[in-house]
Design an enzyme around this catalytic site. Structure first.
Site, PDB file in Angstrom:
ATOM      1  N   THR A 121       1.007  -1.226  -0.106  1.00  0.00           N
ATOM      2  CA  THR A 121       0.060  -0.096  -0.067  1.00  0.00           C
ATOM      3  C   THR A 121       0.713   1.276   0.161  1.00  0.00           C
ATOM      4  OG1 THR A 121      -1.760  -1.064   1.021  1.00  0.00           O
ATOM      5  CG2 THR A 121      -1.687   1.354   1.298  1.00  0.00           C
ATOM      6  N   LYS A 157      -7.514   1.817  -3.228  1.00  0.00           N
ATOM      7  CA  LYS A 157      -7.048   1.580  -2.056  1.00  0.00           C
ATOM      8  C   LYS A 157      -6.971   2.530  -0.834  1.00  0.00           C
ATOM      9  CE  LYS A 157      -5.415  -1.019   1.323  1.00  0.00           C
ATOM     10  NZ  LYS A 157      -4.381  -2.082   1.807  1.00  0.00           N
TER      11      LYS A 157
END
Lengths: 433, 433
Positions: free
Chosen positions: A98, A179
């Site tokens: 991420t 995300k």
């Protein structure tokens, strides 16, 4: 057809699950990690240990990078022993870490400037936790060129649940942005889980009964359900989901929001409280330890005494949860619309993943589409304000901090300066428009 | 003319100063406090000790109530030994405690319901700190009937500086509301002082040099100047201005704001951080100890090392202060306009009292009057946002919490959703309109 050979870096909680699942699925996975113990554990589970970044990358047509942050990714890719120099021609590089969208876009640029534009880059962060990582049922948000996605597709599908491979339009960066939007809800709901259960404990409510009622009702969030057992068991050392992880994600949200000049008041409030906890020594603890910011002793020891009005107390806790979840949904949806995200995909992703809440799942589309005369929440903006005000006042009278509850109320009241109080409560989203 | 006899309850830090000043001015002051040591100290300074509430009230045509909170005032006035039953006919009762407007209005109602409407009630909170209390140069914000004000006027004047007796139109409650609006700035600036100096220390800046430069420039606030010496000396036990005092005032602000359905995001953020500090054991410490929320060791030990760019670091600290002070001013002014407060009086009061800041003093009138094409701040809303974003990003990179800086940025960005970014930065006030 035999499965491919894959290089893999980052065998932490998530990476280990993903890599071992790929091994079970039939891939030859060469795994590397800076911690030798992690490599040994991977080898014991059937993986092929790599003794260096170079060894993990040489001759690997597919490579997965699952380190914890953008600085780590930068070192792994382009550092002195960086894998980019060792990957073969036309290799497919999948970044599942991420990271901010602007970072993964900078990776694409750096590949060009280093004459490695032959490498097919896929930007594909994941969501779902360690259990789903190991089961190969993660949600994946994948962006990249058609060629890159096509090359990586089998691996992406093997890592994810049947319906949870989201091919996000927009190229490299689009997956990371998706995300990030998902994490707006995750970052808020993680702190909210502690705030809601901590407040319940302060009111003298039994934690497990409270959680069961919230879980089965309108206040449900994936995060509360997921974090509750660790919260009540005080199973924090080391954290299954360390504070530093969600803090990093919160930083990606607020940094991206600043770049877009977009307000994220609840994400920002959560981030600041995570930072405060960091300085109190909570870095490596599970994020469910945030309950300590609201209640000083184990919540498991709280048994509802006979002399409290359990129903009214529970109503306050539920209203706190609903108020936060409403504004959290508005913040995430406002940001998604601002970034011109594919909304149905965003909705489908969030509602089936760790960012989900019953409020989001049931009312997100109303927030996007604008307001009919009658909303689906069954209450007006003024009514939502009145309910949350009552909660906040009660907490204030008891000297209990409610960081998110108060921030959510401020947002509702600011929305009230823009729209009529008689609109459905989903109208709070207009403060972001 | 000889000075009157006065009953006085509440001989704490402020009350002691006020009562002894009245003694020096020639009044006969019968002082009572729940702590006998406070009564003894008052007697030693020439006051007349009262051994009970009853003794402090019987035959006293004038009575001053300077206890710390509304619940204490309620007990003193109407409790079992409450003074209202002992005050003579047509006595003048001056409540100088900081209490919510709705509370002092409830006192007026209770006097009627107890058949003591003969008592002349004056609602007159004060501001200025212990030094000015003892010098008789406080700012007073006094509301009440013409008859009550007229009766109390000599005493009010003797407690206050020549130009700082504010007779607030609107009757009982108007004084308390004016004080509450003043405290919006005070409550924010107190935490801001710690946030600004704590951030400076994290950047490696010498505290005293930083404070001197901010004090002499645009970032000045009365609170930073006032709290700095105690902050740097760590002179916190017991606090000259205990955390519980500003926490109580913050509670009055946010409770009053909720009743008015008005958003006070910065006051609310400050209140939540005060509450968090309370649970860490800071209740009786000076509020300048809030610097510990931002910097873990004494700031006096920080000496600017040679290897930092002092000018850029100082600019970040200054920009943090300016950003917070701008939004604090907007929040207070927005609330004042919402309550239809006498604006020139509000401006005069704040700019000459503990709520003052250079930003407020120079730009408040522009915020009220609306925006010309050219503002007086010399920067647009977008420029103010850009400056504060840089500060917040730097703090984030360093893992330093900036609770107010982040909350202020959220408000600026929410304002940006409503108004064009090219308006003068004072346009942030429109988010409250």
């Amino acid at each position: 057809m035999p499965k491919q050979t894959i290089g893999f870096v980052g065998l932490g909680a998530m990476g280990y699950g993903m890599a071992t699942h790929l091994v079970k699925t039939g891939y030859k996975v060469h795994g590397y990690d800076v911690f030798p113990a992690s490599v040994e554990r991977f080898a014991a589970a059937g993986g092929i240990p790599a003794s260096s970044l170079r060894e993990s990358a040489e001759d690997k047509q597919f490579y997965i990078c699952m380190v914890a942050s953008a600085p780590q990714a930068q070192e792994v890719l382009f550092g002195e022993s960086g894998i980019v120099q060792y990957l073969p021609q036309n290799a497919t590089l999948i970044i599942t870490s991420t990271v901010p969208a602007y970072y993964v876009q900078s990776v694409a640029n750096e590949l060009v400037s280093r004459n490695r534009s032959d490498i097919l880059l896929v930007d594909s962060p994941v969501s779902g936790g360690t259990f789903r990582a190991a089961a190969g049922t993660l949600s994946l948000m994948s962006g990249g060129s058609e060629e890159a996605i096509s090359s990586a597709r089998e691996i992406l599908q093997d890592l994810s649940d049947e319906n949870k491979l989201y091919l996000v339009p927009g190229g490299v960066g689009a997956g990371s942005n998706m995300k990030m939007l998902h994490q707006v809800l995750a970052a808020i709901h993680i702190l909210a889980a502690s705030e809601v259960i901590g407040f319940a404990a302060r009111l003298g409510l039994n934690a497990r009964q409270t959680e069961e009622r919230i879980r089965s009702g309108k206040g449900w969030t994936w995060m509360l359900e997921n974090r509750f057992e660790r919260m009540v068991a005080e199973d924090w050392n080391p954290g299954a989901s360390a504070l530093t992880i969600i803090l990093k994600d919160a930083g990606i949200i607020t940094t991206s929001a600043r770049q877009a000049n977009f307000p994220t008041p609840l994400s920002s409030t959560a981030e600041q409280i995570y930072l405060a906890a960091l300085s109190q020594g909570y870095a490596s603890k599970d994020d469910s330890a945030m309950v300590r910011q609201y209640f000083p002793t184990p919540i498991a020891d709280v048994a509802s005494p006979a002399d409290i009005d359990t129903e009214s107390a529970f109503q306050l806790v539920l209203d706190l949860s609903l108020g936060i979840n409403l504004v959290a949904a508005a913040e995430a949806i406002g940001f998604a619309l601002h970034l011109q995200t594919d909304f149905p995909q965003f909705y489908d992703l969030v509602s089936n993943a760790a960012g989900g809440s019953r409020v989001f799942n049931e009312h997100a589309n109303e927030m996007r589409d604008g307001l009919g005369e009658k909303g689906t929440t069954g209450e007006t903006l003024d009514e939502a304000i009145a309910r949350l005000e009552k909660v906040v006042q009660k907490a204030r009278d008891m000297h209990v901090p409610l960081h998110l509850g108060n921030a959510a109320l401020s947002v509702l009241l600011l929305a009230r300066r823009r729209v009529d109080g008689g609109v459905p409560s989903t109208g709070v989203v207009r403060v972001f428009s």
